[in-house]
Write a protein that holds these residues in place. Sequence first.
Motif, PDB file in Angstrom:
ATOM      1  N   ASN A   1     -14.202  38.248 -20.165  1.00 15.42           N
ATOM      2  CA  ASN A   1     -15.082  38.405 -18.991  1.00 15.42           C
ATOM      3  C   ASN A   1     -16.399  37.641 -19.128  1.00 15.42           C
ATOM      4  O   ASN A   1     -17.473  38.165 -18.825  1.00 15.42           O
ATOM      5  CB  ASN A   1     -15.371  39.893 -18.725  1.00 15.42           C
ATOM      6  CG  ASN A   1     -14.115  40.668 -18.401  1.00 15.42           C
ATOM      7  OD1 ASN A   1     -13.200  40.157 -17.774  1.00 15.42           O
ATOM      8  ND2 ASN A   1     -14.068  41.923 -18.837  1.00 15.42           N
ATOM      9  N   THR A   2     -16.333  36.410 -19.600  1.00 11.54           N
ATOM     10  CA  THR A   2     -17.524  35.560 -19.639  1.00 11.54           C
ATOM     11  C   THR A   2     -17.631  34.803 -18.308  1.00 11.54           C
ATOM     12  O   THR A   2     -16.659  34.668 -17.568  1.00 11.54           O
ATOM     13  CB  THR A   2     -17.447  34.553 -20.795  1.00 11.54           C
ATOM     14  OG1 THR A   2     -16.237  33.790 -20.678  1.00 11.54           O
ATOM     15  CG2 THR A   2     -17.461  35.264 -22.131  1.00 11.54           C
ATOM     16  N   LYS A   3     -18.838  34.285 -18.032  1.00 12.18           N
ATOM     17  CA  LYS A   3     -19.076  33.617 -16.746  1.00 12.18           C
ATOM     18  C   LYS A   3     -18.824  32.117 -16.793  1.00 12.18           C
ATOM     19  O   LYS A   3     -18.722  31.479 -15.752  1.00 12.18           O
ATOM     20  CB  LYS A   3     -20.517  33.893 -16.291  1.00 12.18           C
ATOM     21  CG  LYS A   3     -20.765  35.353 -15.959  1.00 12.18           C
ATOM     22  CD  LYS A   3     -22.096  35.529 -15.281  1.00 12.18           C
ATOM     23  CE  LYS A   3     -22.291  36.961 -14.820  1.00 12.18           C
ATOM     24  NZ  LYS A   3     -23.566  37.156 -14.107  1.00 12.18           N
ATOM     25  N   GLY A   4     -18.766  31.555 -17.984  1.00  9.15           N
ATOM     26  CA  GLY A   4     -18.524  30.121 -18.107  1.00  9.15           C
ATOM     27  C   GLY A   4     -18.432  29.689 -19.554  1.00  9.15           C
ATOM     28  O   GLY A   4     -18.965  30.351 -20.445  1.00  9.15           O
ATOM     29  N   ILE A   5     -17.749  28.571 -19.799  1.00 11.15           N
ATOM     30  CA  ILE A   5     -17.604  28.050 -21.155  1.00 11.15           C
ATOM     31  C   ILE A   5     -17.485  26.533 -21.114  1.00 11.15           C
ATOM     32  O   ILE A   5     -16.906  25.976 -20.179  1.00 11.15           O
ATOM     33  CB  ILE A   5     -16.362  28.663 -21.856  1.00 11.15           C
ATOM     34  CG1 ILE A   5     -16.197  28.055 -23.256  1.00 11.15           C
ATOM     35  CG2 ILE A   5     -15.115  28.475 -21.031  1.00 11.15           C
ATOM     36  CD1 ILE A   5     -15.105  28.655 -24.079  1.00 11.15           C
ATOM     37  N   GLN A   6     -18.066  25.897 -22.120  1.00  9.46           N
ATOM     38  CA  GLN A   6     -17.914  24.453 -22.291  1.00  9.46           C
ATOM     39  C   GLN A   6     -17.530  24.186 -23.739  1.00  9.46           C
ATOM     40  O   GLN A   6     -18.178  24.680 -24.668  1.00  9.46           O
ATOM     41  CB  GLN A   6     -19.214  23.716 -21.950  1.00  9.46           C
ATOM     42  CG  GLN A   6     -19.109  22.197 -22.112  1.00  9.46           C
ATOM     43  CD  GLN A   6     -20.359  21.487 -21.634  1.00  9.46           C
ATOM     44  OE1 GLN A   6     -20.993  21.931 -20.677  1.00  9.46           O
ATOM     45  NE2 GLN A   6     -20.734  20.404 -22.291  1.00  9.46           N
ATOM     46  N   VAL A   7     -16.453  23.421 -23.937  1.00  6.75           N
ATOM     47  CA  VAL A   7     -15.954  23.088 -25.275  1.00  6.75           C
ATOM     48  C   VAL A   7     -15.988  21.582 -25.438  1.00  6.75           C
ATOM     49  O   VAL A   7     -15.546  20.844 -24.548  1.00  6.75           O
ATOM     50  CB  VAL A   7     -14.516  23.611 -25.481  1.00  6.75           C
ATOM     51  CG1 VAL A   7     -14.036  23.288 -26.890  1.00  6.75           C
ATOM     52  CG2 VAL A   7     -14.438  25.107 -25.231  1.00  6.75           C
ATOM     53  N   GLN A   8     -16.511  21.128 -26.580  1.00  2.13           N
ATOM     54  CA  GLN A   8     -16.599  19.695 -26.866  1.00  2.13           C
ATOM     55  C   GLN A   8     -16.070  19.413 -28.267  1.00  2.13           C
ATOM     56  O   GLN A   8     -16.415  20.103 -29.222  1.00  2.13           O
ATOM     57  CB  GLN A   8     -18.047  19.220 -26.751  1.00  2.13           C
ATOM     58  CG  GLN A   8     -18.253  17.751 -27.111  1.00  2.13           C
ATOM     59  CD  GLN A   8     -19.714  17.356 -26.995  1.00  2.13           C
ATOM     60  OE1 GLN A   8     -20.298  17.432 -25.925  1.00  2.13           O
ATOM     61  NE2 GLN A   8     -20.315  16.953 -28.104  1.00  2.13           N
ATOM     62  N   ILE A   9     -15.215  18.397 -28.384  1.00  3.52           N
ATOM     63  CA  ILE A   9     -14.684  17.962 -29.673  1.00  3.52           C
ATOM     64  C   ILE A   9     -15.006  16.486 -29.836  1.00  3.52           C
ATOM     65  O   ILE A   9     -14.769  15.685 -28.932  1.00  3.52           O
ATOM     66  CB  ILE A   9     -13.165  18.194 -29.774  1.00  3.52           C
ATOM     67  CG1 ILE A   9     -12.830  19.676 -29.581  1.00  3.52           C
ATOM     68  CG2 ILE A   9     -12.637  17.722 -31.123  1.00  3.52           C
ATOM     69  CD1 ILE A   9     -11.345  19.978 -29.590  1.00  3.52           C
ATOM     70  N   ALA A  10     -15.550  16.116 -30.997  1.00  5.16           N
ATOM     71  CA  ALA A  10     -15.937  14.729 -31.256  1.00  5.16           C
ATOM     72  C   ALA A  10     -15.370  14.281 -32.600  1.00  5.16           C
ATOM     73  O   ALA A  10     -15.290  15.064 -33.544  1.00  5.16           O
ATOM     74  CB  ALA A  10     -17.459  14.591 -31.253  1.00  5.16           C
TER      75      ALA A  10
END
Length: 226
Positions: free
Chosen positions: A164-173
């Motif tokens: 129940n989170t409002k948003g997520i951003q995932v980044q892989i480099a």
Amino acid sequence: MGQKINPLGFRLGTTQDHHSLWFAQPKNYSEGLEEDEQIRDYIKNYVQKIQKQKIQKNKRISSGIEGIARIEIQKRIDLIQVIIYMGFPKILIESPPRGVEELQTNLQKEFNCVNRKLNIAITTIEKPYGNPNILAEFIAGQLKNRVSFRKAMKKAIELTEQANTKGIQVQIAGRIDGKEIARVEWIREGRVPLQTIRAKIDYCSYTVRTIYGVLGIKIWIFIDEE
């Protein structure tokens, strides 16, 4: 708007609290800070060691999850209180012989706490996949097991939505999928207002070593807005 800042340090005193709670004279501050870092590294290495032993015993593939969300350290004159927030505390609690007691004894000897008592407490997180550190460990385990990075990121987002989170951003480099040229791939779901101080953002930066090289994982989770 090109200036970068750690989302946790940016919100200290508003929506984010310190993970180390103690006071010290200016000349002793660096020693206390270094001691905190050594305690955290020792606990993480200890949990990793237990996890490897269980994997070898059960002969199963590791998912890469240690379950440590954060480690808070509170210091007094005669006491060091260490609180370990875990999503899956069975790794440490059920480890023979008496994992928590053994860890506490080893820490007491390692840091020579003669005049100070050291206590360790374990707190369970209700929704572990709503924490970026545990989520990053999940993605790292998937990447080590040769799962496609897009599939791993989408699965992580599905797990976060259940919390129940409002948003997520995932980044892989890094050298993703073993490509010759390093690149950055990211995916976002929902709102992640990084420029709003009243927005409670949880963040982590995690390093994973693969056969192709080192990959960096960054996760931002928008929990709530005050």
